[in-house]
Write a protein that holds these residues in place. Structure first.
Motif, PDB file in Angstrom:
ATOM      1  N   SER A 111       0.855  -1.186   0.000  1.00 42.03           N
ATOM      2  CA  SER A 111       0.000   0.000   0.000  1.00 42.03           C
ATOM      3  C   SER A 111       0.894   1.240   0.000  1.00 42.03           C
ATOM      4  N   TRP A 112       0.300   2.378  -0.333  1.00 42.13           N
ATOM      5  CA  TRP A 112       1.059   3.626  -0.334  1.00 42.13           C
ATOM      6  C   TRP A 112       1.596   3.935   1.063  1.00 42.13           C
ATOM      7  N   ASN A 113       0.801   3.689   2.096  1.00 42.28           N
ATOM      8  CA  ASN A 113       1.270   3.924   3.464  1.00 42.28           C
ATOM      9  C   ASN A 113       2.453   3.031   3.805  1.00 42.28           C
ATOM     10  N   SER A 114       2.410   1.773   3.398  1.00 42.15           N
ATOM     11  CA  SER A 114       3.526   0.852   3.672  1.00 42.15           C
ATOM     12  C   SER A 114       4.788   1.298   2.944  1.00 42.15           C
ATOM     13  N   ILE A 115       4.635   1.735   1.710  1.00 42.23           N
ATOM     14  CA  ILE A 115       5.790   2.224   0.941  1.00 42.23           C
ATOM     15  C   ILE A 115       6.415   3.419   1.660  1.00 42.23           C
ATOM     16  N   GLN A 116       5.582   4.346   2.102  1.00 43.54           N
ATOM     17  CA  GLN A 116       6.107   5.523   2.794  1.00 43.54           C
ATOM     18  C   GLN A 116       6.732   5.169   4.134  1.00 43.54           C
ATOM     19  N   ASP A 117       6.169   4.198   4.813  1.00 43.71           N
ATOM     20  CA  ASP A 117       6.686   3.800   6.123  1.00 43.71           C
ATOM     21  C   ASP A 117       7.983   3.001   6.030  1.00 43.71           C
ATOM     22  N   THR A 118       8.259   2.393   4.886  1.00 42.34           N
ATOM     23  CA  THR A 118       9.424   1.514   4.795  1.00 42.34           C
ATOM     24  C   THR A 118      10.583   2.103   3.999  1.00 42.34           C
TER      25      THR A 118
END
Length: 94
Positions: A51-58
């Motif tokens: 997800s976009w949130n996971s990409i940003q968080d990682t």
């Protein structure tokens, strides 16, 4: 080979057919990847299965991650992004 009823019989080497199919699929996938010069965020999410949130968080804010913002849209060069993602993933396993 022809039998007494004039029917044709064909013997197929299943492993050879599978090998040919795998090679053809590999080449098609490689060609498909070469069609893109860059990905957008939707394609990045699709390619990473994140997800976009996971990409940003990682990894999104990792300084090594290649990204360019043009107007209001992010673009990611395919070859460099793929190389980064493979290296990043291997680092996560260690």
């Amino acid at each position: 080979m022809v039998d007494e009823n004039n029917l044709v019989s064909i013997n197929i080497d299943k492993s050879k057919i599978l090998s040919i199919c795998r090679e053809e699929i590999r080449e098609l996938l490689e060609d498909l990847d070469n069609e893109y010069v860059f990905w957008d965020s939707a394609e990045l999410k699709k390619r990473t299965c994140m997800s976009w949130n996971s990409i940003q968080d990682t990894f999104f804010f990792d300084d090594r991650f290649p990204k360019y913002k043009i107007g209001g849209k992010w673009y990611y060069p395919v070859k460099e992004t793929r190389t980064f993602l493979e290296k990043w993933l291997s680092e996560q396993i260690k």
